[in-house]
Design a protein around this motif. Sequence first.
Motif, short mmCIF file in Angstrom:
data_model
loop_
_atom_site.label_atom_id
_atom_site.label_comp_id
_atom_site.label_asym_id
_atom_site.label_seq_id
_atom_site.Cartn_x
_atom_site.Cartn_y
_atom_site.Cartn_z
N GLY A 128 76.34 39.10 49.74
CA GLY A 128 76.14 37.68 49.51
C GLY A 128 74.94 37.31 48.67
O GLY A 128 74.69 36.12 48.43
N GLN A 129 74.19 38.31 48.21
CA GLN A 129 72.99 38.03 47.42
C GLN A 129 73.18 38.49 45.98
O GLN A 129 73.70 39.58 45.74
CB GLN A 129 71.77 38.74 48.03
N PRO A 130 72.76 37.67 45.01
CA PRO A 130 72.91 38.08 43.61
C PRO A 130 71.89 39.13 43.19
O PRO A 130 70.72 39.06 43.57
CB PRO A 130 72.69 36.77 42.84
N TYR A 131 72.36 40.11 42.43
CA TYR A 131 71.51 41.13 41.84
C TYR A 131 71.89 41.26 40.37
O TYR A 131 72.96 40.83 39.94
CB TYR A 131 71.69 42.48 42.54
N TYR A 132 71.00 41.89 39.62
CA TYR A 132 71.22 42.07 38.19
C TYR A 132 71.09 43.57 37.90
O TYR A 132 70.08 44.19 38.23
CB TYR A 132 70.20 41.25 37.39
N VAL A 133 72.14 44.13 37.31
CA VAL A 133 72.23 45.59 37.16
C VAL A 133 72.04 45.97 35.70
O VAL A 133 72.82 45.55 34.83
CB VAL A 133 73.59 46.11 37.67
N ILE A 134 71.02 46.78 35.43
CA ILE A 134 70.84 47.37 34.11
C ILE A 134 71.82 48.53 33.97
O ILE A 134 71.79 49.48 34.77
CB ILE A 134 69.41 47.88 33.91
N GLU A 135 72.70 48.46 32.99
CA GLU A 135 73.68 49.53 32.76
C GLU A 135 73.04 50.55 31.81
O GLU A 135 73.26 50.55 30.60
CB GLU A 135 74.96 48.93 32.21
#
Length: 242
Positions: A128-135
Amino acid sequence: MKLGYLIGVGVIALAVVAFLMLHAAHEAPAQLGSPSGFEGFAPSGQINYNGNTDPIGDLILNNGTTIHNTIWNGQYASTIIQNHDQIVQLNDQFVGQTDPVNNQPYVNLQDVYVIKGQVPVQQVTINGQPYYVIEANKINQSDIAGFYTYQGWVNKFITAINTPGTVAAVLPGNSPVFQWTNTIGTVAYQTILYGEHQPFAGGGGNILVLPNKTIIPYGLTESPSGTAISFDLPQQSYNPPS
């Protein structure tokens, strides 16, 4: 701090979040940062993502925007975890002791991983929490390099390497900087001290010299060590004017 500046920073941050949400809706990674600039990832811990243990921390863009809850997924993830764990262990060992050269207390250092050019980032939701993923697998290895400096200077470090005219140099062993009774003098020596340990062997004693002659001491990680990032291999020595 001026209200206009605060509003401007807030607008930039909101624009970045909106940009990420738009790309998340289309399941395509956003390209954040500047094609000709440098971005930074400062780890602070670990998270389980898609069955992998990945580092999590802050993504610092070339314009100073900081994106929290950022996961580094892909190449160098385990290396970054190992490097960060060692920085934490060295901080635990030395902070509280005194620099024998300038007689000032040691400070906490922080590792930061610089990416040359834009960073592919995907927004995801975990519990339920937003995260930001470096690919990270979409970034050329030559465009990623690891550094360490004073914890309170990480954002300044990223700003400095994005400032035209900033150069990298090595402090000679007899430099008076090591005797300065301030954080610069302490960190200059402390990076060498940490450079006596893996995975930072021989990586300390470097400085960024800004156009206004401000200096920021830093060290290098053995890996990653991208060849496209010139700050990873200083070729000149420097002593401040007396």
